[in-house]
Design a protein around this motif. Structure first.
Motif, PDB file in Angstrom:
ATOM      1  N   ARG A 140       0.830  -1.215   0.000  1.00 43.39           N
ATOM      2  CA  ARG A 140       0.000   0.000   0.000  1.00 43.39           C
ATOM      3  C   ARG A 140       0.860   1.259   0.000  1.00 43.39           C
ATOM      4  O   ARG A 140       2.055   1.209   0.252  1.00 43.39           O
ATOM      5  CB  ARG A 140      -0.972   0.000   1.156  1.00 43.39           C
ATOM      6  N   PHE A 141       0.196   2.360  -0.239  1.00 46.62           N
ATOM      7  CA  PHE A 141       0.883   3.645  -0.316  1.00 46.62           C
ATOM      8  C   PHE A 141       0.717   4.418   0.983  1.00 46.62           C
ATOM      9  O   PHE A 141      -0.221   4.176   1.736  1.00 46.62           O
ATOM     10  CB  PHE A 141       0.360   4.458  -1.502  1.00 46.62           C
ATOM     11  N   ALA A 142       1.674   5.324   1.228  1.00 48.61           N
ATOM     12  CA  ALA A 142       1.642   6.105   2.462  1.00 48.61           C
ATOM     13  C   ALA A 142       1.976   7.555   2.141  1.00 48.61           C
ATOM     14  O   ALA A 142       2.618   7.847   1.135  1.00 48.61           O
ATOM     15  CB  ALA A 142       2.642   5.540   3.460  1.00 48.61           C
ATOM     16  N   ARG A 143       1.542   8.440   3.006  1.00 47.38           N
ATOM     17  CA  ARG A 143       1.900   9.849   2.855  1.00 47.38           C
ATOM     18  C   ARG A 143       3.161  10.129   3.656  1.00 47.38           C
ATOM     19  O   ARG A 143       3.248   9.787   4.823  1.00 47.38           O
ATOM     20  CB  ARG A 143       0.767  10.739   3.379  1.00 47.38           C
ATOM     21  N   LYS A 144       4.112  10.747   3.000  1.00 40.57           N
ATOM     22  CA  LYS A 144       5.351  11.148   3.660  1.00 40.57           C
ATOM     23  C   LYS A 144       5.319  12.673   3.726  1.00 40.57           C
ATOM     24  O   LYS A 144       5.359  13.345   2.703  1.00 40.57           O
ATOM     25  CB  LYS A 144       6.533  10.664   2.812  1.00 40.57           C
ATOM     26  N   HIS A 145       5.243  13.200   4.929  1.00 45.04           N
ATOM     27  CA  HIS A 145       5.025  14.639   5.074  1.00 45.04           C
ATOM     28  C   HIS A 145       6.308  15.428   5.176  1.00 45.04           C
ATOM     29  O   HIS A 145       7.168  15.117   5.985  1.00 45.04           O
ATOM     30  CB  HIS A 145       4.192  14.924   6.326  1.00 45.04           C
ATOM     31  N   PRO A 169       8.566  23.817  -1.298  1.00 45.60           N
ATOM     32  CA  PRO A 169       7.699  24.285  -2.386  1.00 45.60           C
ATOM     33  C   PRO A 169       7.712  23.416  -3.643  1.00 45.60           C
ATOM     34  O   PRO A 169       6.955  23.673  -4.571  1.00 45.60           O
ATOM     35  CB  PRO A 169       8.231  25.691  -2.693  1.00 45.60           C
ATOM     36  N   ASP A 170       8.565  22.362  -3.661  1.00 46.66           N
ATOM     37  CA  ASP A 170       8.526  21.479  -4.837  1.00 46.66           C
ATOM     38  C   ASP A 170       7.319  20.541  -4.773  1.00 46.66           C
ATOM     39  O   ASP A 170       7.112  19.737  -5.677  1.00 46.66           O
ATOM     40  CB  ASP A 170       9.843  20.692  -4.976  1.00 46.66           C
ATOM     41  N   MET A 171       6.533  20.649  -3.693  1.00 47.75           N
ATOM     42  CA  MET A 171       5.432  19.707  -3.511  1.00 47.75           C
ATOM     43  C   MET A 171       4.297  20.379  -2.751  1.00 47.75           C
ATOM     44  O   MET A 171       4.258  20.386  -1.542  1.00 47.75           O
ATOM     45  CB  MET A 171       5.945  18.517  -2.718  1.00 47.75           C
ATOM     46  N   PRO A 172       3.351  20.986  -3.510  1.00 44.98           N
ATOM     47  CA  PRO A 172       2.385  21.887  -2.867  1.00 44.98           C
ATOM     48  C   PRO A 172       1.444  21.200  -1.887  1.00 44.98           C
ATOM     49  O   PRO A 172       0.900  21.870  -1.020  1.00 44.98           O
ATOM     50  CB  PRO A 172       1.623  22.507  -4.035  1.00 44.98           C
ATOM     51  N   LYS A 173       1.220  19.892  -2.004  1.00 43.70           N
ATOM     52  CA  LYS A 173       0.261  19.313  -1.067  1.00 43.70           C
ATOM     53  C   LYS A 173       0.915  18.943   0.255  1.00 43.70           C
ATOM     54  O   LYS A 173       0.259  18.495   1.183  1.00 43.70           O
ATOM     55  CB  LYS A 173      -0.484  18.132  -1.684  1.00 43.70           C
ATOM     56  N   ASN A 174       2.227  19.194   0.352  1.00 44.37           N
ATOM     57  CA  ASN A 174       2.968  19.015   1.595  1.00 44.37           C
ATOM     58  C   ASN A 174       3.113  17.574   2.051  1.00 44.37           C
ATOM     59  O   ASN A 174       3.435  17.301   3.197  1.00 44.37           O
ATOM     60  CB  ASN A 174       2.388  19.866   2.722  1.00 44.37           C
ATOM     61  N   PHE A 175       2.832  16.657   1.174  1.00 47.16           N
ATOM     62  CA  PHE A 175       3.229  15.268   1.426  1.00 47.16           C
ATOM     63  C   PHE A 175       3.480  14.621   0.078  1.00 47.16           C
ATOM     64  O   PHE A 175       2.943  15.060  -0.945  1.00 47.16           O
ATOM     65  CB  PHE A 175       2.162  14.491   2.216  1.00 47.16           C
ATOM     66  N   GLN A 176       4.331  13.630   0.110  1.00 48.38           N
ATOM     67  CA  GLN A 176       4.643  12.880  -1.097  1.00 48.38           C
ATOM     68  C   GLN A 176       3.985  11.526  -0.948  1.00 48.38           C
ATOM     69  O   GLN A 176       4.106  10.915   0.122  1.00 48.38           O
ATOM     70  CB  GLN A 176       6.166  12.728  -1.202  1.00 48.38           C
ATOM     71  N   ILE A 177       3.305  11.060  -1.977  1.00 47.67           N
ATOM     72  CA  ILE A 177       2.753   9.707  -1.882  1.00 47.67           C
ATOM     73  C   ILE A 177       3.893   8.733  -2.162  1.00 47.67           C
ATOM     74  O   ILE A 177       4.528   8.766  -3.215  1.00 47.67           O
ATOM     75  CB  ILE A 177       1.590   9.474  -2.865  1.00 47.67           C
ATOM     76  N   SER A 178       4.172   7.909  -1.166  1.00 46.33           N
ATOM     77  CA  SER A 178       5.284   6.978  -1.234  1.00 46.33           C
ATOM     78  C   SER A 178       4.814   5.663  -0.627  1.00 46.33           C
ATOM     79  O   SER A 178       3.607   5.441  -0.503  1.00 46.33           O
ATOM     80  CB  SER A 178       6.454   7.579  -0.442  1.00 46.33           C
ATOM     81  N   GLN A 179       5.757   4.802  -0.276  1.00 44.78           N
ATOM     82  CA  GLN A 179       5.393   3.582   0.437  1.00 44.78           C
ATOM     83  C   GLN A 179       6.279   3.484   1.661  1.00 44.78           C
ATOM     84  O   GLN A 179       7.444   3.881   1.632  1.00 44.78           O
ATOM     85  CB  GLN A 179       5.582   2.350  -0.451  1.00 44.78           C
ATOM     86  N   TYR A 180       5.750   2.973   2.740  1.00 50.24           N
ATOM     87  CA  TYR A 180       6.519   2.887   3.975  1.00 50.24           C
ATOM     88  C   TYR A 180       6.455   1.455   4.476  1.00 50.24           C
ATOM     89  O   TYR A 180       7.268   0.624   4.110  1.00 50.24           O
ATOM     90  CB  TYR A 180       5.944   3.885   4.984  1.00 50.24           C
ATOM     91  N   GLU A 181       5.450   1.149   5.264  1.00 57.90           N
ATOM     92  CA  GLU A 181       5.241  -0.251   5.599  1.00 57.90           C
ATOM     93  C   GLU A 181       4.646  -0.891   4.350  1.00 57.90           C
ATOM     94  O   GLU A 181       3.979  -0.229   3.581  1.00 57.90           O
ATOM     95  CB  GLU A 181       4.265  -0.369   6.769  1.00 57.90           C
ATOM     96  N   GLU A 182       4.868  -2.179   4.194  1.00 59.47           N
ATOM     97  CA  GLU A 182       4.348  -2.897   3.030  1.00 59.47           C
ATOM     98  C   GLU A 182       4.760  -2.267   1.693  1.00 59.47           C
ATOM     99  O   GLU A 182       3.917  -1.830   0.909  1.00 59.47           O
ATOM    100  CB  GLU A 182       2.822  -3.014   3.105  1.00 59.47           C
TER     101      GLU A 182
END
Lengths: 103, 479
Positions: free
Chosen positions: B73-78, B82-95
């Motif tokens: 699954r995907f996770a939010r990395k906060h 300014p290179d990322m306006p939503k202030n989190f990157q969708i990444s993967q962490y656990e799993e």
């Protein structure tokens, strides 16, 4: 606070730390208000822990659904001017943002 | 001291559209011309996973013998930048998508297995351009075209023991990705990026020393240089009894050193949590099996085959198969002219003199095609031209894209193999050089070489060297 017997789970320092990570500037009353609200949220989560969830699969999503994917197909992008329309500041084709400074 | 290095490699996947939206991923498009509310992180927009990106991730995972996780699954990395306006990157962490693989590398003829800890998918972020220099800039300009381009992050175990091994790992890694067709491997354009974790520890100790992360190394050469610098810096600090701090340092290629990034620029407090806008993935075994069945021949397999099938030396096989384009070039040329070692020599010494070995596109687009090269070598083989003349012809072919035969005919470069004609030239040269003949009689065999030079000069380099040598030897022996 609902559970006055317990020591606060979230301290003033915790709120300041999280606020800094979120780039939020909080006034003294706001800080205290956040601390209370965050504590009450965590207290509620604690109450959920009382539920017996033996045999229940952990989930990260409210909907029991998997594998929602799209094909690798390009669709038209949004017009640049439309995407730039809400920018507080722009230079030509670019968004313009203040220089990142150390705090 | 033992050197301990682990690499994190980010690879842009060669999908047509972005990771979570249908915007194009074309490199070099006009700024902000390839964006939409999803990849600009506007509130209310919803991401949808690109199936091809997941497939490419699985493909790569299988090539590295990773375990592909069924639940992923995907996770939010906060973080705030300014290179990322939503202030989190969708990444993967656990799993993450896959874990526990390995990559074999070769350094100085020895083979080593480097563990791969995990492989996961995420989205790239926008690109900042600073107004003026970094020091004087009052503002930054943002281009979001890159934002949302699929990235695959692969983390090695801290198994690398020297900067050379790190560079070898990166080369081998890149080769696999290019063979798989999942990434173009272009470090200069940033489609392959590498960060390193470096630490030192007393020889033989199993405890890890203080780890420093190095960023901003944008070429193979820079990875090795940056790591060499960092190893030296840490060793000197430890020898002087200083304590190292765990930090992130930036490689400055122009000045040749790493400098500390302000600690607050990268607060490692990402507050990951599962991305609520995406449902989990359940990777179907049948899908994995189908992808496995479609895996191409990988660099190491191809190298083994080159040794076996063409009888090439290990060095040649290694160098040729590192680049898929080069290996393809070799095989196409060998298909026309089966003298594999001759073809290999010309590719390594002549072709790579004019083309960079890791520029796949340039090799595929070379004006001198494999068939053209084979045509040139055939002219050497049948005695039409000498090897020396062939090198000149090669240079012309590189520029004009003409066939060797056409150039040789137009410029009258055909080798002189007419024995009576050559004998006449040799007689003239002998007659003109009594001093050399005298020297030769006195036992100076080098004098014969000078005569060969004269004969070649008299024939504008076109005399067949083998015939010249034989005729000259005959004549001198009679003197």
């Amino acid at each position: 606070m609902p559970d006055a017997e317990r020591p606060p789970m979230i301290s003033r320092e915790d709120v300041l730390h999280v606020a800094r990570l979120a780039r939020l500037e909080l006034s003294e009353p706001e800080l205290e208000k956040m601390r209370e609200q965050l504590n009450s949220i965590l207290t509620y989560i604690d109450r959920l822990k009382e539920l017996d969830v033996t045999g229940v699969e952990p989930t990260s999503h409210a909907v029991p659904m998997v594998n929602v994917m799209r094909d690798d197909v390009v669709v038209p992008c949004f017009p640049r001017d439309e995407m730039l329309a809400n920018a507080p500041d722009r230079v030509g084709e670019f968004f313009r943002v203040p220089r990142i400074i150390e705090d | 001291m033992d050197v301990v290095i682990g690499l994190e490699v980010h690879a842009q996947l060669l999908t047509r559209s972005k990771m979570f939206c249908g915007c194009a991923t074309t490199f070099g498009a006009a700024p902000n011309s390839q964006t939409c509310p999803v990849c600009q992180g506007m509130p209310g927009s919803l991401p949808v996973v690109n199936r091809r990106a997941v497939e490419f991730g699985i493909r790569t995972a299988l090539a590295f013998n990773c375990r592909v996780n069924e639940a992923c699954r995907f996770a939010r990395k906060h973080y705030y930048y300014p290179d990322m306006p939503k202030n989190f990157q969708i990444s993967q962490y656990e799993e993450p998508l896959a874990e526990d693989g390995a990559l074999e590398i070769d350094v100085d003829g020895a083979s080593r297995t480097i563990g791969i800890q995990r492989l996961h998918l995420e989205e790239d972020v926008g690109k900042l351009v600073h107004e003026g220099t970094l020091e004087t800039a009052q503002a930054s300009l943002v281009d979001f075209n890159r934002s949302g381009v699929p990235l695959m992050e692969t983390v090695s175990r801290p198994d690398l023991r020297s900067p050379e091994e790190a560079a070898a790992y990166l080369r081998a890694f890149r080769a696999v990705l290019v063979y798989l067709g999942v990434c173009d491997g272009n470090m200069e354009e940033g489609s392959l990026r590498c960060d390193a974790n470096v630490s030192l520890r007393p020889r033989g100790s199993s405890e890890l020393g203080t780890k420093v992360e190095i960023k901003n190394m944008n070429s193979f050469k820079n990875v090795q240089r940056a790591l060499e610098f960092e190893v030296r810096r840490q060793a000197e600090a430890l020898e002087a009894g200083l304590r190292l701090v765990q930090e992130t340092r930036l490689w400055d290629a122009e000045r040749g050193y790493t400098r500390s990034m302000r600690s607050k620029e990268f607060a490692h407090d990402y507050r990951y949590f599962p991305e609520p806008d995406l449902v989990p993935l359940r990777i179907d075994r049948a899908w994995v099996d189908a992808i496995r069945a479609g895996l191409p021949e990988l660099p190491r397999q191809r190298r083994q085959r080159f040794l076996r099938q063409y009888g090439l030396p290990a060095y040649d096989a290694e160098l040729l198969t590192h680049s898929q384009a080069l290996a393809d070039y070799f095989e196409a040329a060998t298909g026309e002219l089966p003298q594999a070692k001759l073809v290999s020599n010309w590719i390594m010494s002549e072709l790579l003199r004019v083309l960079p070995a890791d520029d796949e596109a340039a090799i595929r687009a070379a004006k001198i095609t494999p068939r053209h090269l084979a045509g040139l070598l055939k002219l050497i083989e049948d005695g039409t031209i000498s090897g020396k003349i062939a090198k000149d012809v090669f240079q012309k072919m590189v520029v004009s894209g003409e066939e060797a035969r056409a150039i040789v005919a137009r410029e009258g470069l055909t080798q002189l193999a007419d024995e009576p004609a050559l004998a006449a030239v040799i007689d003239q040269v002998i007659a003109r050089n009594p001093k050399a003949i005298e020297d030769f009689r006195k036992g100076k065999t080098a004098a014969a070489k000078a005569l060969v030079g004269q004969i070649m000069k008299a024939t504008q380099g076109k005399a067949n060297p083998a015939i010249v040598n034989r005729l000259l030897e005959e004549k001198l022996s009679k003197i």
